[in-house]
Design a protein around this motif. Structure first.
Motif: not given
Length: 282
Positions: A66-82
């Protein structure tokens, strides 16, 4: 908003609680940062995240992809159960200057509308949810037609797949209907899960070179202290010293077998990328 409902029985709620608790054991964010920091970035490159893409990282953990995707310019949602993993990821993202949205979510019932994302990915995350078909259904559902799907998963034949096989006799019994996580590392299994709902499928095997451990025992002790599934296996047999000793032996023996010299190992993974098929064209 359309979602695929997750079972809401007492047994299902208890299962999700056990999963959250297991991944909160030890320090998985440190494991991801210490051992596989490049894996998420490789997946982001493979699915070609570009500026402005809406991206979902499923079972994101502490944000390895998720973090590299955001740094690449994406509008990122990181989703996890924990939630504990998301909290750690948020702190790591702040250190790297990455801005993204962190949301608690179940990979088997994602809390997002149909077709919400241009890119949906998971880096050694979704494979650990018990119901594989539910997860594949959800990943397809929230991807727009023509959008990209990307996965990195450990293979059954590789080191992590073999490690889970070694731990199985000592670990708590899986819930009814649960499938082994390393099946996600078999191309035929993944293709069966997604069926004709994906196209332009590309797959390749790769390996992460791990050089952090000087000895097999050092590997074992690191995972014994930091990796949730390993900690859970040891807790399950804590009352039986002979089983604890046997698990100690089996994990060290596995690491010794993979040792390339000086404690270095190659851990095999499957990377698979695809596009969501347009239902009107099928």
């Amino acid at each position: 908003m359309t979602t695929t409902p997750s079972s809401d029985t007492d047994a299902d709620r208890a299962l999700k609680a056990r999963h959250r608790a297991m991944w909160a054991l030890g320090d998985y964010p440190a494991v991801a940062a210490d051992l596989i920091p490049e894996l998420g970035a490789a997946l982001v490159d493979a699915v070609r995240v570009v500026d402005g893409d809406d991206v979902l990282d499923v079972a994101a953990g502490s944000g390895n992809a998720a973090i590299p995707a955001a740094l690449a310019g994406g509008r990122v949602v990181a989703s996890d159960l924990c939630p504990d993993l998301l909290d750690a990821g948020q702190a790591r993202a702040a250190e790297r200057g990455a801005v993204l949205d962190w949301q608690v979510g179940d990979a088997e019932a994602l809390p997002f509308p149909d077709g919400r994302f241009d890119v949906v990915l998971s880096c050694v995350g979704v494979m650990f949810a018990p119901r594989h078909r539910c997860c594949a259904d959800e990943m397809v559902r929230v991807t727009r037609p023509g959008g990209r799907i990307g996965l990195v998963n450990w293979t059954p034949e590789g080191f992590i797949g073999e490690m889970f096989a070694a731990m199985k006799p000592y670990a708590p019994a899986p819930p009814p209907g649960a499938q082994p996580p390393p099946l996600w590392g078999r191309p035929d299994h993944v293709r069966t899960l997604f069926g004709d709902r994906i196209t332009d499928v590309r797959e390749r095997r790769g390996a992460v070179r791990i050089g952090s451990f000087g000895t097999a025992e050092a590997f074992r002790d690191y995972f014994k202290a930091n990796y949730g599934p390993t900690i859970a296996a040891y807790r399950n047999v804590a009352g039986d010293p002979e089983k604890v000793a046997a698990l100690d032996h089996d994990l060290a023996a596995l690491a010794r077998r993979y040792d390339l010299g000086g404690g270095a190992m190659d851990w095999e993974y499957l990377m698979l990328t695809a596009a969501r098929a347009d239902a009107r064209a099928r």
